[in-house]
Each structure stands twice: as C-alpha cells, then as structure tokens.
Design a protein around this motif. Sequence first.
Motif, short mmCIF file in Angstrom:
data_model
loop_
_atom_site.label_atom_id
_atom_site.label_comp_id
_atom_site.label_asym_id
_atom_site.label_seq_id
_atom_site.Cartn_x
_atom_site.Cartn_y
_atom_site.Cartn_z
N GLY A 161 0.81 -1.21 0.00
CA GLY A 161 0.00 0.00 0.00
C GLY A 161 0.85 1.26 0.00
O GLY A 161 0.61 2.18 -0.80
N HIS A 162 1.84 1.31 0.87
CA HIS A 162 2.71 2.49 0.94
C HIS A 162 3.62 2.57 -0.29
O HIS A 162 3.82 3.66 -0.85
CB HIS A 162 3.56 2.46 2.21
N LEU A 163 4.18 1.44 -0.69
CA LEU A 163 5.18 1.45 -1.76
C LEU A 163 4.55 1.67 -3.14
O LEU A 163 5.16 2.33 -3.99
CB LEU A 163 6.00 0.17 -1.71
N GLU A 164 3.36 1.14 -3.37
CA GLU A 164 2.69 1.44 -4.64
C GLU A 164 2.30 2.91 -4.71
O GLU A 164 2.38 3.51 -5.78
CB GLU A 164 1.46 0.54 -4.83
N ARG A 165 1.93 3.47 -3.58
CA ARG A 165 1.64 4.91 -3.58
C ARG A 165 2.91 5.69 -3.88
O ARG A 165 2.89 6.66 -4.65
CB ARG A 165 1.05 5.34 -2.24
N ALA A 166 4.05 5.27 -3.32
CA ALA A 166 5.33 5.92 -3.62
C ALA A 166 5.64 5.82 -5.11
O ALA A 166 6.11 6.78 -5.73
CB ALA A 166 6.45 5.32 -2.79
N ALA A 167 5.36 4.66 -5.70
CA ALA A 167 5.59 4.47 -7.14
C ALA A 167 4.69 5.40 -7.96
O ALA A 167 5.14 5.97 -8.96
CB ALA A 167 5.35 3.01 -7.52
N GLU A 168 3.44 5.56 -7.54
CA GLU A 168 2.51 6.47 -8.23
C GLU A 168 3.00 7.91 -8.14
O GLU A 168 2.97 8.65 -9.12
CB GLU A 168 1.11 6.35 -7.64
N VAL A 169 3.45 8.30 -6.96
CA VAL A 169 3.96 9.67 -6.76
C VAL A 169 5.19 9.90 -7.64
O VAL A 169 5.30 10.93 -8.30
CB VAL A 169 4.29 9.92 -5.27
N SER A 170 6.10 8.93 -7.65
CA SER A 170 7.31 9.11 -8.45
C SER A 170 7.00 9.16 -9.94
O SER A 170 7.59 9.97 -10.67
CB SER A 170 8.34 8.03 -8.12
N ALA A 171 6.07 8.32 -10.40
CA ALA A 171 5.70 8.34 -11.82
C ALA A 171 5.05 9.67 -12.19
O ALA A 171 5.37 10.25 -13.24
CB ALA A 171 4.76 7.18 -12.13
N ALA A 172 4.15 10.16 -11.34
CA ALA A 172 3.48 11.43 -11.62
C ALA A 172 4.46 12.60 -11.63
O ALA A 172 4.28 13.56 -12.38
CB ALA A 172 2.38 11.67 -10.59
N ALA A 173 5.50 12.50 -10.81
CA ALA A 173 6.49 13.58 -10.73
C ALA A 173 7.56 13.46 -11.81
O ALA A 173 8.37 14.36 -11.98
CB ALA A 173 7.15 13.57 -9.35
N GLY A 174 7.58 12.32 -12.51
CA GLY A 174 8.59 12.11 -13.54
C GLY A 174 9.93 11.65 -12.98
O GLY A 174 10.95 11.76 -13.65
N PHE A 175 9.92 11.13 -11.76
CA PHE A 175 11.16 10.63 -11.16
C PHE A 175 11.43 9.24 -11.73
O PHE A 175 10.71 8.28 -11.43
CB PHE A 175 11.04 10.52 -9.64
N VAL A 176 12.45 9.12 -12.55
CA VAL A 176 12.79 7.83 -13.15
C VAL A 176 14.20 7.39 -12.80
O VAL A 176 14.59 6.27 -13.11
CB VAL A 176 12.62 7.85 -14.69
N GLU A 177 14.97 8.25 -12.18
CA GLU A 177 16.34 7.93 -11.80
C GLU A 177 16.34 6.78 -10.80
O GLU A 177 15.76 6.88 -9.73
CB GLU A 177 16.99 9.17 -11.16
N PRO A 178 16.98 5.64 -11.14
CA PRO A 178 16.92 4.48 -10.25
C PRO A 178 17.47 4.75 -8.85
O PRO A 178 16.98 4.17 -7.88
CB PRO A 178 17.78 3.43 -10.95
N ASN A 179 18.43 5.62 -8.74
CA ASN A 179 18.98 5.90 -7.40
C ASN A 179 18.03 6.70 -6.54
O ASN A 179 18.22 6.80 -5.33
CB ASN A 179 20.34 6.60 -7.51
N TRP A 180 17.00 7.30 -7.12
CA TRP A 180 15.97 8.00 -6.36
C TRP A 180 14.87 7.06 -5.91
O TRP A 180 14.12 7.37 -5.00
CB TRP A 180 15.34 9.09 -7.22
#
Length: 173
Positions: free
Chosen positions: A108-127
């Motif tokens: 639940g928490h980690l999929e939300r983090a993935a959604e936030v990162s995708a929406a923000a355009g964060f694709v850098e693996p180290n982030w």
Amino acid sequence: MLFRHLPEVFRGRAELECGAGDWDLAERVADAGDALAEQTGRPDKREDILWARAYVASHRGSADEARHLAAEGVSAAEASGNRRNLLRNLAVLGFLDLSQGDPSAAVGHLERAAEVSAAAGFVEPNWLRFQGDLGEALIELGRLDDAAALVDTLEQCAGQTGYPWAVATAARC
C-alpha cells in the motif's frame, strides 16, 4: 544565505552515514539538521530532516519512532506538495511494514510511492530505492506478474545506467 541550505546538507550526510552503517553518527547529524532548520528560520526544511530521522530510526530498529516520524513527514509533504519527501517517507513506512512481516501494508505504501514518483517524472533508479522492497512485498503476496513487470523495469534501468544498485535490486527480486 549559505546557512539556509545547511539542513539539506545534514539530511544528505545523515543518509550517507546511515548507508555506511554508522547509525550513531547518522542520528546525531539528523538531530543537528533538525536544530539547524529551526535556527536558520527554515522550518520548511524540517520535512527533509523528518525523513532523515525516520530513515535512520528505521535502520536502527526503532520502528515506533520511525513510523511516527515518517507519518509526520507524509503529512508535512502532502501539505506542502513536496513529492520527493512524500515518496521518501512512504518508502520508510513500506520498509517498516515489510520488515515487520506485513507485505500487504508495505505494498500500500510502496505502490503509492511508485505512483507519486511516476506522476512527478522521477525515473532515476537511485531516487527510487523503494523498488526492491516493493518487488519483495509483491512476491510475498503472490503478485508475481506485477513483480515481474517491476523487475523488467529495473533491469532496463540497470542496462541503461549500469548503476550497481539497479543491477543488484533487479537480481534481488
């Protein structure tokens, strides 16, 4: 003006020391960063420090403290719209859930983090260092197709960047 950015420097140093395994120093640095955020008149930088303190506490095994700090960090980041700190604090919550044997809550928490990162355009693996935890939790829940898709993405990133972290995380899952 330089002093305004000191809390960010302390956040980064706390993360570095935590990764190096010097948790005592990491905690002292994060606490000093918290004090600096107040002293420099930058309480907005406290969001960065909340994450650093939660991150360190989670690695020290202080789950209750880490959960409290990360939840406070999520609330602060939601209020300010800081997506970076939102995903970082969600990642701490997911790590804690996974560490405490609750892969469903972790997802639940980690999929939300993935959604936030995708929406923000964060694709850098180290982030996106939460991806290994997400993959592990998905596997524990039997969501193998979702885990395989995540691993494919990680392997693609690893192939493009050559980052050892991405290579190791893809292999982990």
